[in-house]
Every structure is written in C-alpha cells, then in structure tokens.
Design a protein around this motif. Sequence first.
Motif, PDB file in Angstrom:
ATOM      1  N   ARG A   1       0.847  -1.204   0.000  1.00 17.44           N
ATOM      2  CA  ARG A   1       0.000   0.000   0.000  1.00 17.44           C
ATOM      3  C   ARG A   1       0.875   1.244   0.000  1.00 17.44           C
ATOM      4  O   ARG A   1       1.963   1.237   0.592  1.00 17.44           O
ATOM      5  N   ALA A   2       0.347   2.294  -0.579  1.00 15.91           N
ATOM      6  CA  ALA A   2       1.020   3.592  -0.494  1.00 15.91           C
ATOM      7  C   ALA A   2      -0.034   4.679  -0.545  1.00 15.91           C
ATOM      8  O   ALA A   2      -1.100   4.503  -1.146  1.00 15.91           O
TER       9      ALA A   2
ATOM     10  N   ASN B   1      -9.275   2.324  -4.950  1.00 14.28           N
ATOM     11  CA  ASN B   1     -10.670   1.928  -4.705  1.00 14.28           C
ATOM     12  C   ASN B   1     -11.101   0.772  -5.599  1.00 14.28           C
ATOM     13  O   ASN B   1     -12.209   0.766  -6.112  1.00 14.28           O
ATOM     14  N   GLY B   2     -10.224  -0.178  -5.824  1.00 13.76           N
ATOM     15  CA  GLY B   2     -10.577  -1.333  -6.641  1.00 13.76           C
ATOM     16  C   GLY B   2     -10.591  -1.056  -8.134  1.00 13.76           C
ATOM     17  O   GLY B   2     -10.983  -1.916  -8.920  1.00 13.76           O
TER      18      GLY B   2
ATOM     19  N   ALA C   1      -3.514   3.630  -1.911  1.00 12.24           N
ATOM     20  CA  ALA C   1      -3.444   2.890  -3.176  1.00 12.24           C
ATOM     21  C   ALA C   1      -2.845   1.512  -2.915  1.00 12.24           C
ATOM     22  O   ALA C   1      -2.070   1.330  -1.974  1.00 12.24           O
ATOM     23  N   THR C   2      -3.205   0.544  -3.746  1.00 15.32           N
ATOM     24  CA  THR C   2      -2.665  -0.816  -3.626  1.00 15.32           C
ATOM     25  C   THR C   2      -1.805  -1.119  -4.850  1.00 15.32           C
ATOM     26  O   THR C   2      -2.305  -1.117  -5.975  1.00 15.32           O
TER      27      THR C   2
ATOM     28  N   LEU D   1      -7.666  -7.704  -7.629  1.00 11.91           N
ATOM     29  CA  LEU D   1      -6.442  -8.255  -7.045  1.00 11.91           C
ATOM     30  C   LEU D   1      -5.313  -8.137  -8.060  1.00 11.91           C
ATOM     31  O   LEU D   1      -5.464  -8.551  -9.217  1.00 11.91           O
ATOM     32  N   LEU D   2      -4.193  -7.567  -7.617  1.00  8.80           N
ATOM     33  CA  LEU D   2      -2.967  -7.587  -8.427  1.00  8.80           C
ATOM     34  C   LEU D   2      -2.045  -8.602  -7.760  1.00  8.80           C
ATOM     35  O   LEU D   2      -1.478  -8.321  -6.693  1.00  8.80           O
ATOM     36  N   THR D   3      -1.928  -9.780  -8.343  1.00  7.04           N
ATOM     37  CA  THR D   3      -1.097 -10.800  -7.714  1.00  7.04           C
ATOM     38  C   THR D   3       0.381 -10.426  -7.872  1.00  7.04           C
ATOM     39  O   THR D   3       0.741  -9.620  -8.736  1.00  7.04           O
TER      40      THR D   3
END
Length: 381
Positions: free
Chosen positions: A247-248, A300-301, A330-331, A340-342
């Motif tokens: 996360r950032a 937010n996805g 942010a992810t 999902l970002l694997t």
Amino acid sequence: MPHSAHPTARAWLDVDLAAVRHNAAVLRARAKAPLLAMVKADSYGIGATAVCRALGVAFRDQPPRADAPWGVGIASLDEAETLRSADCLGRIVCLQPLLPPELPRAAALGVTPSLHRAADIAVWRAMTSAPYHLSIDTGMARAGVRWDRVAALRDAVAAAPPEGVFTHFHSADESLPSRDEQDERFAASLATLANVLSPGVLRHSDNSGGIASRVQGSPGHLARPGIALYAGMFDQQLGLRPVVHLRARVIDLRDVHPGESVSYGATWRATSLRRIATLACGYADGYRRHLSNAGTVLINGTRCAVVGRVTMDMVMIDVTGVPCERGQVATLIGRDGADLLTVGMVADAGGVSPYELLTGLSQRVPPVYHDALPVPVAFPS
Ligand SMILES: *Cc1c(COP(=O)(O)O)cnc(C)c1O
C-alpha cells in the motif's frame, strides 16, 4: 483482507499471515508430506519470525502447533541467528553449503547443516552428534555432491549417517522430463548409498515448482516450498491466497495538459487532459523501476496505469475519472475491493521474477501483520 490504514507510514505492507497458513495447508495436502518451509531471505521479504510464528513453529512462549512444519529452511547463519534471538525453538535447516569455519556456529545455533564432503561430515561428527542433511546435485550444478560421484562418500556416510538426503530441481515446473531426469538421478544416488543410509532417512526434493508439478504427491518424506507459501507463483493453479499487499498513500494530485510530460526523461506525455496522482512509493521501496509506464495500481478497486518512470521515492498514476483524494490508500500489489494484483501479475508487468519482486521489497515498507482474519471469500467493492 481489508486494508489497514497505517497511522503514520507513507507506504507499508499488509501481510496476511492467515493466508500463509492456508497456503501451507494446501501445499502439505498437495505434497502429501510435512513441510520444510523455506523462510530464507526473511521469508522472501515478508518476515521470517512472523511467518514461523504464524505457521505454528515452536517458540519459547508458543508450543508447536499440530500442523506446524517439520522444520524451516534458511540460507545463512545470520538468518538462523535472527530466529533463535526471537526465541524460535523449531528445527532449522540450512540448505546452502556452509564453509568449515562456519560449522561451530551452526552447531551453537542448533542449525542442521547441509553437507556433501567427507571431510566436512567428519568435522561435523567430531563436533556434535546433531543431525545433518546430505546434499546431492542432480543437475542444478550449484551445491552438493554430483549424483554420479556419491559412491566416494560411502565410508563417510557409513561413519555418520545423515538425518536427511535432498536434491534441488532446476526446472520442475517448466519441464517434466527435466524433473523426471533429476528424480532418476536422485533415486540412483540413494540406491548407491542404500546400505549405508539409515532406513528412516528423510528424502526431500520438491520446491514449489516440484510440488505443483506432481499429481500424486511428492515422492519424498518432506517438501520444501518457498515462493508458493507467499503466493508468489502457482497461486491460481493451487488455490493459494494472496499474502502480500503493498500500500502507499496518494500524496499529491494534479492536472496534466495535452502534450505535457510526467516524470524523469519525459517518457510519457498526455494526449488529453489527465488527472495524475503521486504515490509515496518508489524503487527504493521495492516498487521496481521496470514498472515504469508498465505497472497497474488499484485505487478503490479500480485499475490505474503507472505513467512515466518510477522514481526512487514516488510513482505517478493516471486516475482520470477515478475518485481519488490526497491521503487515500493505493494498492500496488495485492487486493483492494473486488480486484487483485497478484505478485505474479506485477512481476510480469515489470519483466522481473516474482522472487525478485518479493525479496526486493525494502525495509522502508514496514510490514503490518494481520492474523486470524476470517477467510476473505468475497469483498465489498
Ligand atoms: C529456495 C529453495 C527452495 C524453495 O524454492 P521455491 O522455488 O521458492 O519453492 C527449496 N529448496 C532449496 C534448496 C532452496 O534453495
């Protein structure tokens, strides 16, 4: 896993330890064997002590869980020392060869070394009655005695039989013929040493790729997964759960007009009016520079493209049309909302290996450990 809002950090790693445990159970079931769980390189950057605790390894204040791994695997004695200093009482095996001057430290730390030279085996036995594992090179050409040279070790092994014997695959997941060739060489080595090995000697060969490549379980008594425990590979194939969520925070936002560029080298230019967010995470945090103009980040996805070069401390993304505010999280790897970002997806986008992506996450990204969370079957978006 819902992401946490770290009170102070600009970027952090949400680590789902319940997912590590789930993945260990999946791998154990697939291998049909207890695990020698690989926690080298600080559990691939995730935190070896936290992972060992989560897996139920014995600690001074924690009895071993019934489903704990048989042992954990490391590559350097400093890694073992870190675990012992954290009061880890579990079995620790060093899979990387140690030089003879390191053996007393291995003994003092209660580490089971991998040995494959007669002189080293004699040194070890003269020093301690503690176990060692015999390392056989069946084609990786990295460590161990060559499979066609094991006969020379017969006397040394007879004098000090190992607790375990192992080999390591170079391409188990990519080439079944190569795996089968290494299986055969390993079996031939064991046959050569059959009358000097103890009947209960523990055979092991399967890394994550080996486990994934088997349909009827591992041929060995133990299996040695690393990357799959952390869902860095084989996650879709085996139903593994994501462990790492990078996360950032969004720390700045601006409009960029047509023709204007973003970041060093001006490698990206807006072709229309764009809204650009700056995230507090760069290559010094482990968000690789290879992801310049190639990565994807979740807000937010919603997927947003990395624009321009990743810089040391910050990266810019295109959030045009996506609700986004300063301070928002942010992810960069992992789950946000329904998406999902694997690790594999992010590694592919940057053209790096998932191993490098995980082990390259830096100390500047503090881990936040989550455990005993309900199984995240579905997420609100
Ligand atoms: C790193 C390592 C493993 C684990 O490999 P993965 O591909 O991460 O599963 C297993 N055995 C040995 C000897 C290793 O060095």
